[in-house]
Write an enzyme that holds these catalytic residues in place. Structure first.
Site, PDB file in Angstrom:
ATOM      1  CG  HIS A   1     -16.404 -55.226  47.911  1.00  0.00           C
ATOM      2  ND1 HIS A   1     -16.114 -56.133  48.899  1.00  0.00           N
ATOM      3  CD2 HIS A   1     -17.700 -55.443  47.569  1.00  0.00           C
ATOM      4  CE1 HIS A   1     -17.178 -56.872  49.143  1.00  0.00           C
ATOM      5  NE2 HIS A   1     -18.159 -56.477  48.355  1.00  0.00           N
ATOM      6  CB  CYS A   2     -11.973 -52.456  51.148  1.00  0.00           C
ATOM      7  SG  CYS A   2     -11.084 -53.874  50.508  1.00  0.00           S
TER       8      CYS A   2
END
Length: 348
Positions: free
Chosen positions: A335-336
């Site tokens: 996600h990052c």
């Protein structure tokens, strides 16, 4: 404190709504993964290929990176486009624009937050601080310039007026000195179209350098449900803080007054590289149009539990486990390493 209603022109779609594309930034900063960089390009290569099965992928990379084997192969794929925007680091979720839709015509708008490298932790960060505007320029979409120092990983939403964030991050003096919680909430509501902000205050993961990004701690999985990280080990120093986050979320409701159900997601057993704790959390999963990409950490028991729970919570999507063991040494996961672009009336 009563919730303030702000008349925003924007709506921030949830990640499980239809997406037009996913953005990633090609890794090149060896200091992000000290001593373990060599396996990282292959990890991003596999991530880009997996996402491209579902939707277009835009990859930020400066021109001098293009001859590398992985980028050269990606550039040959029809659903992947290399975009010549240089960066300092690969965590595009945090410095890329948060894409919203205008409420009146569903046109795409990029919210460009101020970025100071997670509270001036790493230098230089000038290229990352410019990337959001350059991404919007490449799409020829509207921009909304915010005065708030904020990272995309600090925010999550249910697509219908309710946000979740961590006060340890956005109210930290290293980002927004002089800003009260009310001022921060007003800015989030104006930029993202929210009517309610849920805050957790219990703390983040040991080894994390973001002051507690929400995408490592708690995520919406549908309009009225949140998944929150807890510790799987009794002696884990994270145990008390993560439990406090769960308690803060229990009994909460959406802006529409609907009760929020909280599911818990155990983290892997504590892992260290030398004396440094690696902040690993399955909350850092990535949702695409037909897939949920789940980070795995070579912990059979907790990997399996995360895959099973996310399969239950996303029954219409394929669950795609992807190894993040080395990636997480850079203090993030999938996600990052990505930024989703929702469908809009102005997608190219």
């Amino acid at each position: 404190m009563p919730q303030l209603n702000i008349d925003s022109p924007h709506r921030w779609p949830s990640e499980w709504e239809t997406q037009a594309a996913t953005w990633i930034a090609w890794p090149h900063n060896r200091q992000t993964w000290p001593g373990r960089f060599d396996s990282i390009p292959e990890c991003f290569f596999q991530l880009a290929k997996l996402i491209s099965e579902t939707q277009p992928v835009y990859v930020l990379a400066s021109a001098e990176m293009l001859p590398t084997h992985h980028l050269s192969e990606l550039s040959q794929r029809s659903n992947i486009r290399i975009v010549n925007i240089p960066t300092n680091d690969a965590w595009i979720r945090d410095y890329g624009p948060t894409f919203v839709q205008r409420k009146d015509d569903r046109s795409l708008v990029g919210v460009c937050w101020k970025f100071n490298s997670w509270g001036n932790r790493y230098t230089p960060y000038d290229l990352d601080a410019e990337a959001a505007v350059r991404i919007c320029q490449s799409l020829r979409c509207q921009r909304s310039m915010s005065a708030l120092h904020c990272e995309g990983g600090a925010l999550d939403c249910n697509g219908q007026d309710t946000l979740i964030s961590s006060s340890n991050c956005l109210l930290n003096p290293n980002r927004n000195p002089g800003w009260s919680r009310q001022m921060v909430e007003e800015e989030l509501k104006m930029q993202l179209g929210a009517r309610k902000v849920l805050w957790i205050d219990g703390g983040g993961l040991e080894g994390d350098d973001t002051d507690g990004h929400i995408d490592q701690l708690a995520r919406f999985v549908n309009r009225t449900a949140i998944i929150a990280a807890i510790s799987s080990s009794p002696e884990d120093p994270n145990k008390a803080a993560l439990a406090a986050n769960v308690r803060a979320l229990q009994g909460t409701a959406t802006a529409e007054g609907e009760a929020i159900k909280v599911y818990t997601l155990p983290t892997p057993p504590p892992r260290f590289v030398g004396s440094s704790r690696v902040p690993e959390s399955y909350c850092n999963f990535l949702v695409t149009n037909s897939t949920v990409i789940v980070p795995t950490f070579r912990s059979e028991r907790t990997d399996g539990a995360a895959i099973e729970l996310l399969a239950d919570l996303f029954p219409t999507r394929r669950i795609a486990p992807l190894d993040a063991y080395e990636l997480s040494w850079g203090l993030g996961a999938f996600h990052c390493a990505s930024q989703h672009q929702p469908e809009s009336s102005t997608n190219p």
